[in-house]
Design a protein around this motif. Structure first.
Motif, PDB file in Angstrom:
ATOM      1  N   ARG A  53      30.890  88.540 -42.934  1.00  0.00           N
ATOM      2  CA  ARG A  53      32.552  89.214 -42.863  1.00  0.00           C
ATOM      3  C   ARG A  53      32.816  90.305 -43.952  1.00  0.00           C
ATOM      4  O   ARG A  53      33.248  91.504 -43.885  1.00  0.00           O
ATOM      5  CB  ARG A  53      33.093  88.325 -42.191  1.00  0.00           C
ATOM      6  N   GLY A  77      34.000  88.236 -38.346  1.00  0.00           N
ATOM      7  CA  GLY A  77      34.778  88.561 -38.941  1.00  0.00           C
ATOM      8  C   GLY A  77      35.279  89.901 -38.271  1.00  0.00           C
ATOM      9  O   GLY A  77      35.723  91.536 -38.787  1.00  0.00           O
ATOM     10  N   GLU A 115      37.679  92.438 -36.745  1.00  0.00           N
ATOM     11  CA  GLU A 115      38.760  92.476 -37.070  1.00  0.00           C
ATOM     12  C   GLU A 115      39.378  93.992 -35.475  1.00  0.00           C
ATOM     13  O   GLU A 115      40.580  93.920 -36.064  1.00  0.00           O
ATOM     14  CB  GLU A 115      39.489  92.829 -37.713  1.00  0.00           C
ATOM     15  N   THR A 116      38.528  94.639 -35.654  1.00  0.00           N
ATOM     16  CA  THR A 116      38.241  96.075 -35.514  1.00  0.00           C
ATOM     17  C   THR A 116      37.691  96.430 -33.586  1.00  0.00           C
ATOM     18  O   THR A 116      36.632  95.851 -33.590  1.00  0.00           O
ATOM     19  CB  THR A 116      38.462  97.107 -36.617  1.00  0.00           C
ATOM     20  N   GLY A 160      35.576  86.632 -34.818  1.00  0.00           N
ATOM     21  CA  GLY A 160      36.694  87.891 -35.661  1.00  0.00           C
ATOM     22  C   GLY A 160      38.274  87.551 -35.206  1.00  0.00           C
ATOM     23  O   GLY A 160      38.537  87.050 -34.001  1.00  0.00           O
ATOM     24  N   TYR A 161      39.476  87.799 -35.480  1.00  0.00           N
ATOM     25  CA  TYR A 161      40.222  88.458 -35.188  1.00  0.00           C
ATOM     26  C   TYR A 161      40.930  89.005 -34.381  1.00  0.00           C
ATOM     27  O   TYR A 161      41.617  89.202 -33.309  1.00  0.00           O
ATOM     28  CB  TYR A 161      41.321  88.518 -37.147  1.00  0.00           C
ATOM     29  N   TYR A 162      39.587  90.264 -33.967  1.00  0.00           N
ATOM     30  CA  TYR A 162      40.077  90.884 -33.160  1.00  0.00           C
ATOM     31  C   TYR A 162      40.398  90.312 -31.886  1.00  0.00           C
ATOM     32  O   TYR A 162      40.444  90.789 -30.926  1.00  0.00           O
ATOM     33  CB  TYR A 162      38.467  92.052 -33.189  1.00  0.00           C
ATOM     34  N   LYS A 186      41.846  84.317 -33.957  1.00  0.00           N
ATOM     35  CA  LYS A 186      41.363  83.358 -34.670  1.00  0.00           C
ATOM     36  C   LYS A 186      41.345  81.929 -34.951  1.00  0.00           C
ATOM     37  O   LYS A 186      41.529  81.706 -33.363  1.00  0.00           O
ATOM     38  CB  LYS A 186      42.847  83.171 -35.574  1.00  0.00           C
TER      39      LYS A 186
END
Ligand code: C2E
Ligand code: MG
Ligand code: MG
Ligand code: MG
Length: 299
Positions: free
Chosen positions: A211, A245, A247-248, A265-267, A270
């Motif tokens: 990430r 990882g 996220e966007t 990933g968090y996008y 989690k």
């Protein structure tokens, strides 16, 4: 410096002394506390697994999950893996803990499959210490037999550093794992400073892009070059590639347009407790379709 503690540092050898500040001393105290609590954690049922979805970038669907260990201690609270995995490895406790992770993750995935929630894959992190354990193959075999999970639905994550350490597993051991039918992936790929030659010597199936490279792909040309190179390397070697990882939406779009196979990933999510992960499956939540790059996507 009356408050500076001095004691012999084992790692440096018997005759070496090192100065420790009160802060460092507290750190080593906490370490001792964690180490002793860790010895009882399994029998006290203090571990749980969280699951982070892995999605196919073409279909947008959840195709798998990574099982991530969580430790809920009555006094220490939720202890993150970064604070106890290393200690578990050094003390050898990781062998038993890792066996529990493997069994629990396989049983959970099989239960979701049996509930009609899809033919999913589960990825489990294996530490170098587990490769040293004599019964790794036997323990894998018994978990697969007991849980009746299709071996193709199990992925074992190894770190790249394993291949540059003094405990590099024998090629033969990985071939025996492969012959059980499981998949092997390289976690945190690109951070290990290792020679790439192991990729052709070992039966690897998947590269997981670390990430740290994904974080700036849309802003840093060097990171973008590294990521696209890893994707090309993987595909030239006929391996699948997954980015960690993410996220966007911008990172997601970049990876999609550069042919990365999967993301985590968090996008999207989690790591979640099992019950919450199951909700994602029940709701069939998926990635937004590709055309929404200019905003407007919600939910
Ligand atoms: P890992 O295997 O590389 O796992 C991915 C880590 O990245 C997880 O941290 C996850 O929560 C985090 N992550 C995922 N998506 C994002 C994102 O979009 N942004 C950010 N900032 N982070 C993201 P976690 O759960 O704290 O685990 C840390 C490490 O601990 C793992 O890294 C793995 O090396 C180790 N670990 C966790 N569970 C186990 C286990 O069961 N056995 C072993 N041996 N190691 C484990
Ligand atoms: Mg991992
Ligand atoms: Mg990982
Ligand atoms: Mg990783």
């Amino acid at each position: 410096h009356a408050d500076i503690a001095m004691y012999s540092a084992k790692k440096l050898g018997r005759n070496n002394f090192q100065f420790y500040t009160p802060a460092m001393n507290e750190e080593s105290l906490e370490r001792v506390r964690i180490e002793s609590a860790l010895r009882n954690a399994l029998e006290r049922n203090e571990f749980v697994l969280h699951y982070q979805p892995q999605l196919d970038l073409t279909s947008g669907q959840i195709v798998g999950m990574e099982a991530l260990l969580r430790w809920q201690h009555p006094e220490l609270g939720m202890v993150p893996p970064g604070r106890f995995i290393g200690i578990a490895e050094e003390t050898g406790l990781i062998v038993q803990i890792g066996a529990w992770v493997l069994r629990t993750a396989c049983a959970q995935n099989k239960a979701w499959q049996d509930a009609g929630l899809g033919r999913l894959r589960v990825a489990v992190n294996l530490s170098a210490r587990q490769f040293g354990a004599a019964d790794l193959i036997a323990s894998l075999e018994s978990v697969l037999a007991d849980t009746r999970l299709d071996p193709e639905c199990l992925e074992i994550e190894l770190t790249e550093s394993l291949f540059m350490s003094d405990v590099t597993p024998a090629v033969d051991l990985l071939h025996r794992m492969k012959s059980l039918g499981v998949n092997l992936s390289i976690d945190d790929f690109g951070t290990g400073y290792s020679s790439l030659s192991y990729l052709s010597r070992f039966p690897i199936d998947v590269l997981k892009i670390d990430r740290s490279f994904v974080a700036d792909i849309t802003h840093d040309a060097n990171d973008a070059a590294i990521v696209t190179s890893i994707i090309a390397l993987a595909h030239n070697l006929k391996l699948a590639v997954i980015a960690e990882g993410v996220e966007t939406l911008e990172q997601l779009d970049y990876l999609r347009s550069h042919g990365c196979d999967e993301m985590q990933g968090y996008y999207f999510s989690k790591p979640l407790p099992a019950a919450e992960f199951e909700q994602l499956l029940v709701q069939r939540r998926a990635l937004p379709p590709r055309q929404v790059a200019d905003g407007g996507a919600s939910g």
